[in-house]
Design a protein around this motif. Structure first.
Motif, short mmCIF file in Angstrom:
data_model
loop_
_atom_site.label_atom_id
_atom_site.label_comp_id
_atom_site.label_asym_id
_atom_site.label_seq_id
_atom_site.Cartn_x
_atom_site.Cartn_y
_atom_site.Cartn_z
N LEU A 1 -4.18 -5.84 -23.97
CA LEU A 1 -2.90 -5.27 -23.60
C LEU A 1 -2.61 -5.53 -22.13
N HIS A 2 -3.63 -5.38 -21.29
CA HIS A 2 -3.47 -5.61 -19.86
C HIS A 2 -2.92 -7.01 -19.60
N GLU A 3 -3.41 -8.00 -20.32
CA GLU A 3 -2.97 -9.37 -20.12
C GLU A 3 -1.57 -9.60 -20.64
N ARG A 4 -1.16 -8.87 -21.67
CA ARG A 4 0.14 -9.08 -22.28
C ARG A 4 1.28 -8.41 -21.50
N ILE A 5 0.98 -7.48 -20.62
CA ILE A 5 2.05 -6.73 -19.95
C ILE A 5 2.16 -7.04 -18.47
N ALA A 6 1.52 -8.09 -17.99
CA ALA A 6 1.62 -8.44 -16.57
C ALA A 6 3.10 -8.54 -16.21
N PRO A 7 3.56 -8.07 -15.07
CA PRO A 7 2.80 -7.52 -13.96
C PRO A 7 2.54 -6.02 -14.05
N ALA A 8 2.98 -5.35 -15.12
CA ALA A 8 2.76 -3.90 -15.21
C ALA A 8 1.28 -3.57 -15.18
N GLY A 9 0.43 -4.45 -15.68
CA GLY A 9 -1.00 -4.22 -15.65
C GLY A 9 -1.54 -4.08 -14.25
N ALA A 10 -0.82 -4.64 -13.28
CA ALA A 10 -1.25 -4.54 -11.89
C ALA A 10 -1.12 -3.12 -11.37
N ALA A 44 -18.81 1.05 -34.52
CA ALA A 44 -18.35 -0.27 -34.96
C ALA A 44 -16.99 -0.67 -34.40
N ARG A 45 -16.24 0.26 -33.83
CA ARG A 45 -14.87 -0.04 -33.42
C ARG A 45 -14.65 0.36 -31.97
N SER A 46 -13.76 -0.37 -31.33
CA SER A 46 -13.35 0.00 -29.97
C SER A 46 -12.12 0.90 -30.07
N GLN A 47 -11.82 1.57 -28.96
CA GLN A 47 -10.69 2.49 -28.94
C GLN A 47 -9.91 2.31 -27.65
N LEU A 48 -8.59 2.22 -27.79
CA LEU A 48 -7.69 2.14 -26.65
C LEU A 48 -6.86 3.41 -26.63
N VAL A 49 -6.94 4.16 -25.53
CA VAL A 49 -6.13 5.37 -25.38
C VAL A 49 -5.01 5.03 -24.41
N PHE A 50 -3.78 5.12 -24.89
CA PHE A 50 -2.59 4.81 -24.10
C PHE A 50 -1.93 6.13 -23.73
N MET A 58 8.75 2.98 -18.26
CA MET A 58 7.70 1.96 -18.40
C MET A 58 6.97 2.15 -19.72
N CYS A 59 6.66 3.41 -20.06
CA CYS A 59 5.98 3.70 -21.33
C CYS A 59 6.84 3.23 -22.50
N LYS A 60 8.14 3.52 -22.45
CA LYS A 60 9.04 3.11 -23.54
C LYS A 60 9.08 1.60 -23.69
N SER A 61 9.02 0.89 -22.57
CA SER A 61 9.07 -0.57 -22.66
C SER A 61 7.75 -1.15 -23.17
N LEU A 62 6.64 -0.43 -22.98
CA LEU A 62 5.33 -0.93 -23.41
C LEU A 62 5.00 -0.58 -24.86
N LEU A 63 5.63 0.42 -25.43
CA LEU A 63 5.29 0.85 -26.80
C LEU A 63 5.44 -0.26 -27.84
#
Length: 83
Positions: A1-10, A44-50, A58-63
């Protein structure tokens, strides 16, 4: 996700978190009244907490990106939206 939302990931905070660090497990109440555990050792699984706020533009644009990522990576990733 960090890579897909640049520059917001910064905008992420630079903290001392390393790949492989296990976060403290928290059992929390869901909006529906159930419970969910976030963090902790996961077998067995990873978890991403947003973390999102209803009035955050910004949250609305990333959803939409988050939803697409969750579907594309559903074989190994659980996505949790927290507010």
């Amino acid at each position: 996700l960090h890579e897909r939302i640049a520059p917001a990931g910064a905008l992420t905070l630079h903290q001392n978190v390393n790949v492989g660090d296990v976060p403290t497990a928290l059992t929390l109440r869901t909006a529906e009244g159930g419970s969910i555990t976030i963090g902790g050792k996961r077998a067995a699984r990873s978890q991403l907490v947003f973390f999102a706020a209803p009035d955050c533009p910004m949250c609305k644009s990333l959803l939409p990106v988050l939803r697409t990522s969750a579907r594309a990576e559903s074989d190994w990733l659980d996505v949790v939206v927290a507010g």
